[in-house]
Design an enzyme around this catalytic site. Structure first.
Site, short mmCIF file in Angstrom:
data_model
loop_
_atom_site.label_atom_id
_atom_site.label_comp_id
_atom_site.label_asym_id
_atom_site.label_seq_id
_atom_site.Cartn_x
_atom_site.Cartn_y
_atom_site.Cartn_z
N MET A 1 -9.15 8.00 0.35
CA MET A 1 -9.80 8.30 1.28
C MET A 1 -10.35 9.87 1.38
O MET A 1 -9.80 10.59 0.76
CB MET A 1 -9.05 8.60 2.55
CG MET A 1 -8.49 7.32 2.96
SD MET A 1 -7.30 7.24 4.36
CE MET A 1 -6.39 5.60 4.60
N MET B 1 -11.05 -6.08 6.13
CA MET B 1 -10.01 -4.96 6.57
C MET B 1 -9.86 -5.49 8.07
O MET B 1 -10.53 -5.96 9.02
CB MET B 1 -10.92 -3.56 6.93
CG MET B 1 -11.06 -2.87 5.79
SD MET B 1 -10.02 -1.32 5.17
CE MET B 1 -8.68 -1.55 6.07
N HIS C 1 -8.46 1.03 -3.58
CA HIS C 1 -9.27 0.55 -2.28
C HIS C 1 -10.07 1.86 -1.98
O HIS C 1 -9.59 2.99 -1.60
CB HIS C 1 -8.47 0.15 -1.18
CG HIS C 1 -9.21 -0.15 0.15
ND1 HIS C 1 -8.60 -0.12 1.06
CD2 HIS C 1 -10.47 -0.21 0.37
CE1 HIS C 1 -9.41 -0.73 2.39
NE2 HIS C 1 -10.75 -0.43 1.89
N GLY D 1 -0.26 1.68 9.63
CA GLY D 1 0.53 1.56 11.09
C GLY D 1 -0.35 1.18 12.27
O GLY D 1 0.24 1.04 13.16
N HIS E 1 -1.46 -1.18 -4.22
CA HIS E 1 -2.63 -0.96 -3.57
C HIS E 1 -2.62 0.58 -3.13
O HIS E 1 -1.87 1.14 -2.61
CB HIS E 1 -2.32 -1.62 -2.24
CG HIS E 1 -4.04 -1.66 -1.42
ND1 HIS E 1 -5.17 -2.32 -1.71
CD2 HIS E 1 -4.17 -0.81 -0.43
CE1 HIS E 1 -6.09 -2.24 -0.87
NE2 HIS E 1 -5.59 -1.30 -0.14
N GLY F 1 -2.42 -3.83 9.34
CA GLY F 1 -1.51 -4.47 10.21
C GLY F 1 -1.04 -5.92 9.67
O GLY F 1 -0.42 -6.83 10.42
N ASP G 1 -4.63 3.68 -1.51
CA ASP G 1 -6.09 3.85 -0.59
C ASP G 1 -6.52 5.19 -0.65
O ASP G 1 -5.65 6.32 -0.59
CB ASP G 1 -5.38 3.69 0.80
CG ASP G 1 -4.96 2.15 1.30
OD1 ASP G 1 -6.02 1.54 1.07
OD2 ASP G 1 -3.85 2.05 1.63
N SER H 1 0.76 -1.34 0.22
CA SER H 1 0.00 -0.20 -0.04
C SER H 1 0.93 1.15 -0.01
O SER H 1 1.62 1.27 0.94
CB SER H 1 -0.85 -0.01 1.23
OG SER H 1 -1.30 1.32 1.42
N ASP I 1 -6.23 -6.69 4.68
CA ASP I 1 -5.66 -5.16 4.66
C ASP I 1 -5.60 -4.73 6.01
O ASP I 1 -6.77 -4.22 6.48
CB ASP I 1 -6.48 -4.24 3.56
CG ASP I 1 -5.84 -2.94 3.47
OD1 ASP I 1 -4.75 -2.91 3.94
OD2 ASP I 1 -6.63 -2.33 2.50
N MET J 1 -12.05 4.23 0.43
CA MET J 1 -12.70 4.44 1.35
C MET J 1 -13.58 5.62 1.41
O MET J 1 -12.93 6.93 2.04
CB MET J 1 -11.43 4.41 2.54
CG MET J 1 -11.13 2.83 2.90
SD MET J 1 -9.46 2.91 3.65
CE MET J 1 -8.37 3.19 2.14
C1 DX5 Z 1 -6.01 1.68 5.86
C2 DX5 Z 1 -5.80 1.23 4.48
C3 DX5 Z 1 -4.60 0.00 4.56
C4 DX5 Z 1 -3.34 0.49 5.05
C5 DX5 Z 1 -2.36 -0.68 5.32
O1 DX5 Z 1 -7.17 2.14 5.86
O2 DX5 Z 1 -6.77 0.69 3.83
O3 DX5 Z 1 -4.29 -0.37 2.99
O4 DX5 Z 1 -2.61 1.62 4.11
O5 DX5 Z 1 -1.45 -0.09 6.28
P1 DX5 Z 1 -0.61 -1.22 7.18
O6 DX5 Z 1 -0.09 -2.34 6.55
O7 DX5 Z 1 0.63 -0.18 7.64
O8 DX5 Z 1 -1.56 -1.38 8.21
ZN ZN Z 2 -6.21 -0.43 1.75
#
Ligand code: DX5
Ligand code: ZN
Length: 230
Positions: free
Chosen positions: A53, A154, A83, A162, A49, A191, A51, A24, A189, A85
């Site tokens: 938002m 998720m 992705h 993080g 990937h 952690g 993200d 990501s 996706d 969001m």
């Molecule tokens: C969170 C995102 C993830 C995120 C993952 O809202 O959808 O894709 O970037 O980040 P890590 O791998 O650090 O948890």
């Molecule tokens: Zn994501």
């Protein structure tokens, strides 16, 4: 003109083998984005990937179609997994298709009808993904599973990279494993790192997204291989 996305190999016809690793780019150095994207792809990543938002569906802002288009321009062969969001993803289907996205994932919790979104996503030349947040009841996703190419679970509350992996979501993964067909993917996706990836893979995930576990260290190839289980 055919959408650019049809020129790239599809994840969905790839032969099943090792799980696919999807960095990501949310945790990449944005000021060096091209270099960062190339570095992870050259280090063994399978796809990228992205993200997206909107500051409404999640309490953060990130990237939009212009960034996707820039990545596509510099990495014409790389599979781009977007992705969304966002509360109203429908309005962004065409812009992301034009920007070269390959897969477009919407959330089951968004304000629009997922079945209609799936049809519009495919009509725009992309594959369709459906995501579910950790606290959402699986009964919302279950009747829609057959309509999507990719099911995203998720494993953190969306909005930031993080965070720590929420192991309870593996229950959702196991339910999905019993429902999906050979041409569908289950993506985890949030952690995900070398340790948490083991359970994800064992419970049926074949696409592993990771931001901080890859970009926060210096050894991208080592991190990607470790997540894949090598
Ligand atoms: C969170 C995102 C993830 C995120 C993952 O809202 O959808 O894709 O970037 O980040 P890590 O791998 O650090 O948890
Ligand atoms: Zn994501």
């Amino acid at each position: 003109m055919m959408p650019t996305s049809t020129r790239r190999p599809s994840l969905f016809t790839a032969e099943r083998g090792a799980p696919l690793v999807a960095p990501s780019i949310l945790s990449a150095d944005f000021a060096r984005l091209e270099e960062e994207c190339r570095a992870v792809m050259d280090s063994g990543a399978d796809l990228l990937h992205l993200d997206v938002m909107d500051g409404h569906f999640v309490p953060n802002l990130s990237m939009g179609p212009a960034l996707c288009q820039a990545v596509r321009h510099h990495l014409p062969e790389t599979y781009l997994d977007v992705h969304m969001m966002v509360t109203n993803p429908g309005q962004f289907i065409e812009p992301f298709a034009k920007a070269g996205a390959d897969n477009f994932t919407v959330h089951v919790e968004c304000d629009e009808d997922p079945m209609e979104l799936a049809a519009s996503i495919r009509a725009a030349g992309m594959s369709a993904g459906l995501a579910i947040k950790p606290d959402t009841d699986f009964s919302l996703m279950k009747p829609l599973v057959s309509q999507f190419d990719l099911l995203l679970v998720m494993s953190v509350h969306p909005g930031f990279s993080g965070q720590s992996f929420i192991p309870e979501v593996l229950e959702t993964t196991r339910k999905l494993r019993d429902l999906v067909g050979p041409n569908q993917h289950i993506e985890m996706d949030g952690g995900v790192g070398p340790e948490t990836a083991i359970d994800c893979i064992a419970d049926g995930c074949d696409v592993l997204v990771a931001a901080s576990a890859i970009f926060k260290g210096d050894d991208y190839a080592g991190a990607i291989a470790a997540i894949r289980g090598n």
